[in-house]
Design an enzyme around this catalytic site. Structure first.
Site, short mmCIF file in Angstrom:
data_model
loop_
_atom_site.label_atom_id
_atom_site.label_comp_id
_atom_site.label_asym_id
_atom_site.label_seq_id
_atom_site.Cartn_x
_atom_site.Cartn_y
_atom_site.Cartn_z
CD GLU A 1 -2.80 -1.42 2.33
OE1 GLU A 1 -2.81 -0.56 3.22
OE2 GLU A 1 -3.52 -2.43 2.37
CG ASP B 1 -12.75 -8.87 1.74
OD1 ASP B 1 -12.73 -7.90 0.96
OD2 ASP B 1 -12.21 -8.84 2.86
CG HIS C 1 -9.78 -5.76 0.66
ND1 HIS C 1 -10.08 -6.88 1.40
CD2 HIS C 1 -8.46 -5.52 0.85
CE1 HIS C 1 -9.00 -7.31 2.03
NE2 HIS C 1 -7.99 -6.50 1.70
O1 G2I Z 1 -7.52 -3.88 6.29
C1 G2I Z 1 -7.73 -5.02 5.50
C2 G2I Z 1 -6.42 -5.49 4.88
C3 G2I Z 1 -5.92 -4.48 3.87
N1 G2I Z 1 -4.68 -4.91 3.24
C4 G2I Z 1 -3.62 -5.30 4.16
C5 G2I Z 1 -4.10 -6.30 5.19
O2 G2I Z 1 -3.08 -6.61 6.11
C6 G2I Z 1 -5.34 -5.78 5.91
O3 G2I Z 1 -5.71 -6.77 6.87
C7 G2I Z 1 -6.27 -6.30 8.06
C8 G2I Z 1 -6.60 -7.49 8.94
O4 G2I Z 1 -7.56 -8.29 8.28
C9 G2I Z 1 -7.18 -7.03 10.27
O5 G2I Z 1 -7.32 -8.14 11.17
O6 G2I Z 1 -5.38 -5.46 8.71
C10 G2I Z 1 -5.95 -4.89 9.88
C11 G2I Z 1 -5.00 -3.86 10.46
O7 G2I Z 1 -4.96 -2.75 9.68
C12 G2I Z 1 -6.25 -5.99 10.89
O8 G2I Z 1 -6.92 -5.44 12.02
C13 G2I Z 1 -6.24 -5.45 13.20
C14 G2I Z 1 -7.00 -4.60 14.20
O9 G2I Z 1 -7.10 -3.29 13.65
C15 G2I Z 1 -6.30 -4.59 15.50
O10 G2I Z 1 -7.07 -3.86 16.43
C16 G2I Z 1 -6.03 -5.99 15.99
O11 G2I Z 1 -5.23 -5.98 17.14
O12 G2I Z 1 -6.10 -6.77 13.72
C17 G2I Z 1 -5.32 -6.79 14.89
C18 G2I Z 1 -5.06 -8.24 15.27
O13 G2I Z 1 -6.27 -8.91 15.49
#
Ligand code: G2I
Length: 485
Positions: free
Chosen positions: A172, A279, A249
């Protein structure tokens, strides 16, 4: 330029494809032995996203949270349906280097061990990203930040060397208008932070594929063109880059019409491409119409990847809607994944299998060879429930036959006529053929019996239609009319 074809990666693909070929061989032998029903049944009984993708030489991946592997349904779907895993969060900077110079690989190692023990490819995500950075990174000046970037990459790539086949090296890095995102790396180090990342990763593991990954780059637009130009520039200057990830996404009904052309233009530069975080979100709650559109959208993405030989595969960003990132980021939206909150597969599941060409395909020109015994008595009482969900020109139907008679049915053939020119394209749990409007569905080898006094069997099909998709109004079971529910 430093393009390469890693032996380990190729072996993994060859091995999985070989499994698919063996399965196909079994099907072919069964058919040669004169039992088309057995062929259909074998194929339907073993078909998963993975077997269907393997047979096409594509990866089918999932974003994995190792903390969920203790849940039976989560684990079982991960085990069965996917050939590749990517840690959803476990290899990110905040998870692996929370304190400068102190590396914690526990969760990442869990994902790596799971991939290894289940014979799946491991995709690394992500080395340098402006998000999920530990606080200490923001205190560094330009020189210290570049040193920290290199140290982080070297440590992670070295630790997972031999396990991770490809890395999202940079995630990104661009804005929607094609300019560089003004991240801490961009503002403190300058344009060179991206090439420094790739060069450092290559030095740490010369065999891992190195990818750049982003969202809203699925169409041909200013942002994807910026990455296209970066790949061209890197290639011309000998900076290592092997692959481009398209997160996908997506929003319901908004699969870009030029997705395939976009993937192809990158492939034509000599890099691999991959759908990395698929997704398809909708406003919640979902309903049958939205789920049907979603199924068609998932199928379109799969079809685009299949059409591009350098598209390595598709990774879905999670298993169940329960744990999807979508609802917390986009309130009021969700239902974006392939399994619902009860771990039931949504229509998207069958649509993906069908798009991969996985479900048994009837050949209308071939004479039906039902397994029903010619001496099977006509059913003296039966009912049929036919339901379908449809999208633009396709539909998925579920058919349940209930035996309301006092004796069991052993060997069944259900016939009906389609009223509006529908054609069956795939079927499962039956051997289904079509001649004109008349569809003949016979039992598969494994489900010939319908118990007396209310026993039932269920089978399904995908079809195509134009204009209207009216449900059949009458059915016969072994020649006798059934009640229509
Ligand atoms: O945002 C969707 C995806 C966009 N592209 C990069 C990917 O790495 C990203 O994945 C998401 C995860 O699916 C989420 O699970 O990235 C997020 C972070 O920006 C992830 O969320 C985070 C939460 O924001 C936190 O509060 C939490 O501690 O997940 C962490 C672990 O569960």
């Amino acid at each position: 330029m430093t393009m390469r074809s890693p032996a380990r990666r190729t072996h993994g693909r060859a091995a999985r494809t070989a499994v698919g070929m063996i399965a196909a061989g079994l099907v072919a032998s069964a058919a040669l032995a004169g039992s088309a029903a057995l062929a259909g049944a074998s194929s339907a009984a073993t078909m998963t996203l993975r077997t269907a993708a393997d047979a096409r030489g594509k990866d089918i991946g999932v974003a994995l949270d190792p903390n969920r592997l203790g849940e039976t349904a989560y684990r079982s779907i991960a085990d069965t349906e996917f050939s590749l895993v990517v840690p959803e969060n476990a290899m990110k900077w905040d998870a692996t280097e929370p304190t400068q110079g102190t590396f914690t690989y526990t969760a990442g190692d869990q994902v790596a061990a799971y991939a290894s023990s289940t014979g799946k490819e491991l995709y690394g995500h992500t080395l340098v990203w402006h998000s999920q950075l530990p606080g200490w990174v923001s205190n560094l000046d330009g020189a210290a930040l570049l040193a920290a970037e290199k140290s982080h990459i070297t440590n992670l790539v070295t630790h997972f060397s031999g396990a991770v086949s490809s890395w999202d090296v940079v995630n990104e890095a661009f804005n929607d208008d094609g300019s560089r995102r003004q991240s801490i790396f961009q503002t403190k180090i300058g344009d060179s932070w991206i090439e420094q990342a790739f060069t450092t990763a290559r030095a740490a593991d010369p065999t891992a594929k190195l990818c750049i990954n982003d969202y809203s780059t699925d169409a041909i637009n200013a942002k994807s063109t910026a990455i296209y130009n970066l790949v061209k520039d890197f290639t011309a200057r000998g900076i290592p880059i092997d692959c481009v990830g398209f997160q996908a996404h997506l929003i319901l009904g908004q699969v870009p019409g030029d997705l395939q052309a976009n993937l192809q233009r990158f492939a034509d530069l000599g890099v691999d491409v991959r759908i990395t975080e698929l997704d398809i979100r909708m406003s919640t709650p979902s309903d049958a119409t939205k789920l049907a559109t979603q199924a068609a959208n998932y199928a379109s993405v799969v079809t685009a990847c299949l059409a591009v030989s350098r598209c390595q595969g598709i990774t879905i960003w999670g298993i169940t809607d329960t744990y999807s990132w979508v609802p917390s980021t986009f309130p009021g939206q969700g239902a974006a994944l392939v399994w619902d909150e009860s771990y039931s597969p949504k229509p998207a599941y069958a649509a993906i299998v069908a798009a991969l060409g996985g479900a048994p395909t009837p050949t209308p020109s071939v004479t039906p060879t039902p397994t029903a015994s010619p001496t099977a008595p006509p059913a003296s009482g039966c009912s049929v429930r036919y339901t379908s969900t449809q999208w633009n020109t396709g539909f998925t139907a579920s058919i349940t036959i209930t035996n309301t008679a006092a004796s069991p049915v052993t060997g069944w053939v259900l016939r009906w006529a389609y009223p509006s020119g529908q054609t069956v394209t795939q079927a499962w749990s039956s051997v289904t053929t079509q001649s004109g409007a008349i569809v003949t569905a016979a039992n598969a080898a494994w489900n010939p019996t319908i118990a007396a006094h209310g026993g039932s069997v269920q089978f399904g099909l995908n079809g195509a239609y134009s204009g209207t998709n009216a449900a059949p109004t009458s059915f016969t079971l072994n020649g006798a009319a059934c009640a229509v529910l």
